[in-house]
Design a protein around this motif. Structure first.
Motif, PDB file in Angstrom:
ATOM      1  N   THR A 107      -6.495   2.326  -0.455  1.00 14.51           N
ATOM      2  CA  THR A 107      -6.257   3.072   0.787  1.00 14.51           C
ATOM      3  C   THR A 107      -7.430   2.986   1.757  1.00 14.51           C
ATOM      4  OG1 THR A 107      -7.140   5.187  -0.024  1.00 14.51           O
ATOM      5  CG2 THR A 107      -4.825   4.709  -0.493  1.00 14.51           C
ATOM      6  N   GLU A 108      -8.491   2.254   1.375  1.00 13.20           N
ATOM      7  CA  GLU A 108      -9.684   2.176   2.219  1.00 13.20           C
ATOM      8  C   GLU A 108      -9.356   1.716   3.644  1.00 13.20           C
ATOM      9  OE1 GLU A 108     -13.676  -0.572   2.636  1.00 13.20           O
ATOM     10  OE2 GLU A 108     -12.820  -0.326   0.632  1.00 13.20           O
ATOM     11  N   GLY A 109      -8.378   0.824   3.773  1.00 17.47           N
ATOM     12  CA  GLY A 109      -8.019   0.302   5.083  1.00 17.47           C
ATOM     13  C   GLY A 109      -7.609   1.380   6.074  1.00 17.47           C
ATOM     14  N   LEU A 110      -7.052   2.491   5.571  1.00 13.38           N
ATOM     15  CA  LEU A 110      -6.689   3.592   6.461  1.00 13.38           C
ATOM     16  C   LEU A 110      -7.934   4.168   7.137  1.00 13.38           C
ATOM     17  CD1 LEU A 110      -4.047   5.511   4.297  1.00 13.38           C
ATOM     18  CD2 LEU A 110      -3.616   4.088   6.304  1.00 13.38           C
ATOM     19  N   GLY A 111      -9.022   4.247   6.375  1.00 15.81           N
ATOM     20  CA  GLY A 111     -10.270   4.751   6.946  1.00 15.81           C
ATOM     21  C   GLY A 111     -10.827   3.829   8.006  1.00 15.81           C
ATOM     22  N   TRP A 112     -10.789   2.519   7.739  1.00 14.66           N
ATOM     23  CA  TRP A 112     -11.292   1.566   8.737  1.00 14.66           C
ATOM     24  C   TRP A 112     -10.366   1.495   9.956  1.00 14.66           C
ATOM     25  CZ3 TRP A 112     -16.087   0.263   8.760  1.00 14.66           C
ATOM     26  CH2 TRP A 112     -16.796   0.204   7.567  1.00 14.66           C
ATOM     27  N   GLY A 125      -8.698  -2.851  10.732  1.00 13.41           N
ATOM     28  CA  GLY A 125      -8.940  -1.869   9.682  1.00 13.41           C
ATOM     29  C   GLY A 125      -8.765  -2.442   8.291  1.00 13.41           C
ATOM     30  N   PHE A 126      -7.681  -3.166   8.071  1.00 15.95           N
ATOM     31  CA  PHE A 126      -7.426  -3.668   6.725  1.00 15.95           C
ATOM     32  C   PHE A 126      -8.229  -4.927   6.409  1.00 15.95           C
ATOM     33  CE2 PHE A 126      -3.991  -0.674   7.266  1.00 15.95           C
ATOM     34  CZ  PHE A 126      -3.959  -0.074   6.013  1.00 15.95           C
TER      35      PHE A 126
END
Length: 528
Positions: free
Chosen positions: A92-97, A491-492
């Motif tokens: 889910t890191e891509g949501l943060g970026w 982001g991703f």
């Protein structure tokens, strides 16, 4: 002899020295340009006094619950937006970026509006716009021609923009407490004083009561219109600085024993109170403008750039002590906008520091200088107003709202992390969250915001933004849909970059912050 500042006691990422400073910083982020120039017109255009009902419902069912979600994620994970999501689940890191990329885009054009406000605060003293504020703003000041892209510099905008960026870099380089916290603790009380003075002056203008009647006279029939409820949820989300990483970042700088839900209630209601105050001041002034022009308030009511840089200069030119009114109004825009811009850029800085273990000053320069260059090149030129108008609309409607809905669905339904997060919120508070919060975040808020998104999507597809043919289709594709899609892609892609060696993606213990050697901790930043 060197010593670690009090702000280091929560770990070497830096921290706010107290709950009070955190609340000031969070209010400084939430109270921005949208409170002053967007809310009054949205309320007026959606039922007047009756709009307060859907507005309060939206605040209680979506705004404050999502604020709690952001607080819980940052406070529990002790990281920036990307690290917070990565610690919930790596994929889910891509949501943060995605949220970081949105902040990068917003920062680029937000600085331009601050520069305009700074110049207009000075213009207010001499009423430099003359008899035609509209022609002055778009022609003499911005040098705006037909929609398109021009790199011709507008020095009257470029120079104050450069000053904004220099001031911003200085504040952010000082760190979490000495820079962000101290700035908010000074400017927010100053903003309240300045705006109260503005409102008091506006209330004594001839015709002020007509403006207030126009704003607050309820149209109860509007409550039956879905669009009014959609406007209420949209306004709350745009206003509270939620859903795009700011409150996750700020709450990660708060000590473990802090009452987060209690803080959220203070921030949420303070933000809405300021919006109400802005509505009173703005419409009292518009009532004066309507009476002076011999027209109805409906003929002069506007929002956004038109309200701030066309309608208000007209009011200033005609009002008693107009110069003072102008300095207070545009000074309020500068203060509210600057504290918001600080929080927006800090989202990017915090993420970069977590990812690459950079020092505070190095990360501040590495992040702020590229944003400043893009900002000056795109928005300090003759085409800046057109690009800004498109980017702002699409990044708000199809950037912030989309990532917010996706985040709620992922955290609530896929990760099923709401019980974990509510456990953190309930540790040190008298405002306990439970099933009611889970239902609001897992069901009510995403459904309501999805309805807002669908409505915006249909409207934009049926009628191209700006009206048929006003903007060339390629501009809407590049700066509108392209930017909204680009922040997702960036982001991703950013999530594919490895974390620095030694970074722990495990959730830190509930009662302690990460140690300086792991978990995204930065080098000590505030050593004297």
């Amino acid at each position: 002899m060197s010593h670690i500042d009090a702000s280091e006691t929560q770990g070497s990422r830096g921290a706010f020295s107290s709950r009070r400073v955190f609340i000031f910083a969070a209010i400084g982020s939430a109270v921005g340009l949208g409170n002053i120039w967007r809310f009054p017109y949205v309320a007026y255009d959606n039922g007047g006094g009756a709009f307060m009902i859907p507005y309060l419902v939206a605040l209680l069912t979506a705004g404050i619950p999502f604020l709690f979600l952001d607080y819980a994620m940052g406070h529990r994970t002790r990281g920036s937006a990307p690290l917070a999501f990565a610690r919930m689940r790596k994929w889910t890191e891509g949501l943060g970026w995605w949220q970081v990329a949105i902040c990068f885009v917003i920062a680029c054009y937000y600085a331009a509006i601050l520069a305009w406000s700074l110049r207009y605060m000075i213009f207010s003293v001499t009423e430099a716009w003359g008899d035609d504020p509209n022609t002055f703003f778009f022609g003499d000041f911005l040098k705006a021609g037909d929609p398109g892209v021009s790199l011709d510099p507008v020095w009257g905008v470029l120079l104050p923009m450069a000053l904004v960026w220099i001031a911003l870099i200085a504040v952010l380089a000082l760190g979490v407490q000495k820079g962000i916290g101290a700035t908010a603790a000074f400017f927010i009380p100053l903003l309240v004083v300045a705006f109260v003075l503005l409102v008091v002056q506006a209330l004594f203008l001839d015709g002020a009561s007509d403006g207030l009647d126009a704003l607050f006279t309820p149209d109860w029939g509007a409550l039956a219109e879905p669009g009014v409820w959609a406007a209420a949820y949209g306004q709350i989300f745009f206003s509270l600085s939620i859903g795009f990483g700011i409150m996750i970042t700020y709450s990660s700088y708060v000590g473990r024993g802090t009452d987060m839900p209690g803080s959220g209630l203070v921030v949420g209601f303070a933000n809405s109170s300021f919006e109400l105050l802005a509505g009173i001041g703005v419409f009292a002034a518009l009532g004066f403008m309507a009476q002076a022009a011999g027209t109805e308030v409906t003929e002069v009511a506007s929002s956004g750039i038109g309200l701030a840089f066309v309608a208000f200069p007209t009011i200033i030119s005609e009002a008693p002590l107009g110069g003072l009114l102008g300095v207070l109004f545009f000074g309020s825009l500068v203060i509210a906008g600057f504290t918001s811009l600080v929080s927006i850029v800090e989202v990017v800085i915090s993420a970069v520091r977590d990812k690459f273990a950079l020092s505070r000053i190095t990360a501040t320069l590495a992040v702020s200088v590229p944003i400043a260059v893009v900002s000056l090149v795109l928005f300090g030129t003759a085409s800046g107003i057109h690009v800004l108008d498109i980017v702002d609309n699409f990044i708000n409607n199809f950037g912030i709202l989309v990532v917010a809905v996706v985040s709620m669905v992922v955290v609530g339904w896929v990760l099923r992390a709401l019980p974990l997060l509510s456990g953190d919120l309930n540790q040190h508070t008298s405002v306990h969250v439970g099933l009611w919060w889970t239902l609001l975040i897992g069901l009510v808020a995403p459904v309501a915001l999805t309805a807002v998104l669908i409505r915006s999507m249909i409207d934009t597809i049926q009628t191209p933004y700006g009206g048929d043919g006003y903007y060339p289709a390629w501009m809407l594709d590049v700066f509108g849909w392209g930017v909204a899609a680009g922040v997702i892609l960036i982001g991703f892609l950013a999530a594919l970059v490895p974390w620095r060696p030694g970074t722990s993606l495990a959730l830190p213990p509930l009662e302690s912050a990460p140690t300086p050697g792991g978990g995204g901790a930065h080098a000590a930043e505030e050593v004297e």
